[in-house]
Design an enzyme around this catalytic site. Structure first.
Site, short mmCIF file in Angstrom:
data_model
loop_
_atom_site.label_atom_id
_atom_site.label_comp_id
_atom_site.label_asym_id
_atom_site.label_seq_id
_atom_site.Cartn_x
_atom_site.Cartn_y
_atom_site.Cartn_z
N ARG A 28 1.55 12.06 -9.22
CA ARG A 28 2.00 10.67 -9.04
C ARG A 28 3.36 10.41 -9.69
NH1 ARG A 28 -2.43 7.71 -7.10
NH2 ARG A 28 -4.45 8.28 -7.92
N PHE A 64 -0.39 16.24 4.37
CA PHE A 64 -0.73 15.70 3.06
C PHE A 64 0.50 15.60 2.17
CE2 PHE A 64 -2.51 15.38 -1.16
CZ PHE A 64 -3.47 14.40 -0.95
N ASP A 83 -3.28 5.96 6.65
CA ASP A 83 -3.63 7.24 7.28
C ASP A 83 -4.54 6.93 8.48
OD1 ASP A 83 -3.87 10.02 7.49
OD2 ASP A 83 -5.51 10.14 6.08
N GLU A 123 0.85 -1.20 0.00
CA GLU A 123 0.00 0.00 0.00
C GLU A 123 0.88 1.25 0.00
OE1 GLU A 123 -2.43 1.66 -0.77
OE2 GLU A 123 -4.11 1.10 0.53
N ASP A 124 0.34 2.35 -0.50
CA ASP A 124 1.12 3.59 -0.52
C ASP A 124 1.19 4.26 0.85
OD1 ASP A 124 -1.57 4.28 -0.56
OD2 ASP A 124 -1.40 5.77 -2.16
P1 IMP Z 1 -6.94 5.57 5.19
O1 IMP Z 1 -8.10 4.66 4.90
O2 IMP Z 1 -7.39 6.81 5.92
O3 IMP Z 1 -5.79 4.91 5.88
O4 IMP Z 1 -6.46 6.15 3.81
C1 IMP Z 1 -5.80 5.46 2.88
C2 IMP Z 1 -5.87 6.11 1.52
O5 IMP Z 1 -6.07 7.53 1.57
C3 IMP Z 1 -4.54 5.92 0.84
O6 IMP Z 1 -4.48 4.69 0.16
C4 IMP Z 1 -4.48 7.13 -0.08
O7 IMP Z 1 -5.14 6.84 -1.29
C5 IMP Z 1 -5.26 8.21 0.64
N1 IMP Z 1 -4.35 9.12 1.38
C6 IMP Z 1 -4.23 9.25 2.72
N2 IMP Z 1 -3.31 10.18 3.05
C7 IMP Z 1 -2.83 10.66 1.87
C8 IMP Z 1 -1.82 11.64 1.55
O8 IMP Z 1 -1.17 12.28 2.40
N3 IMP Z 1 -1.58 11.83 0.22
C9 IMP Z 1 -2.25 11.16 -0.76
N4 IMP Z 1 -3.19 10.23 -0.50
C10 IMP Z 1 -3.48 9.98 0.81
#
Ligand code: IMP
Length: 178
Positions: free
Chosen positions: A168, A155, A106, A102-103
């Protein structure tokens, strides 16, 4: 590296390419030890993880497979809000070692949801690798096995991560300015 503009926001350099390279190599070295003989299936979560997954997988020197999935949102029928469902998984993961790539983690809800859906398919084990992790944002209990960078709540764009689908292609990672 200098400050860049994407749409209405300014982003400043945060993690440079060589630091990313070193972190990816460190994770891969650990994985090569942990996953030898298991023939793991790497699951790259599109779109954000494509660059990380490509660089990471290049450093894997044990037998391993890779495939690509998406988490697509759809509106829940109840007031549960947005639910994300896995699309694109063709492989049978029963009794296999799966490595989610995963990237960013959050709040952790996406990862928690993804793991839950994969567990229903009875894999042998699920490991999680993420390029970035924001511990201060985490809102659920999700175990991360391989983390390249822990970062504060902010962010991020670049190296696969986007701001409104842009950014990207940046080689380095940038953080939004105030
Ligand atoms: P989570 O479900 O809140 O953990 O969010 C996961 C997804 O939110 C990631 O796979 C990203 O697509 C997006 N995301 C969360 N933080 C960032 C950020 O700082 N930059 C870009 N995408 C983010």
């Amino acid at each position: 590296m200098s400050t860049i503009q994407i749409k209405d926001r300014l982003f400043k350099p945060y993690i440079d390419r060589s630091s990313i390279d070193s972190a990816v190599k460190r994770l891969a070295a650990q994985m090569n030890k942990d996953l030898a003989g298991k023939r793991p299936l790497f699951l790259c979560v599109l779109n954000g993880a494509f660059m990380f997954a490509a660089d990471l997988f290049r450093e894997i020197n044990v037998d391993a497979e890779i495939t690509f999935i998406r988490m697509k949102s759809y509106e829940g029928t109840q007031s549960t809000g947005i639910i994300k469902q896995i699309y694109g998984l063709q492989e049978d993961i029963k009794d296999r070692t799966v490595v989610i790539v995963e990237d960013i983690v959050d709040t952790g809800f996406t990862m928690q949801n993804l793991k839950k859906q994969l567990e229903e398919k009875n894999p042998k084990e699920i490991k999680v690798a993420t390029l970035l992790f924001k511990p201060d944002s985490l809102q659920c209990d999700v175990k991360l096995d391989y983390v390249a960078f822990e970062i504060p709540k902010a962010f991020i764009v670049g190296y696969g991560l986007d701001y409104d689908e842009l950014g990207r292609n940046l080689k380095d990672i940038y953080v939004v300015t105030e």
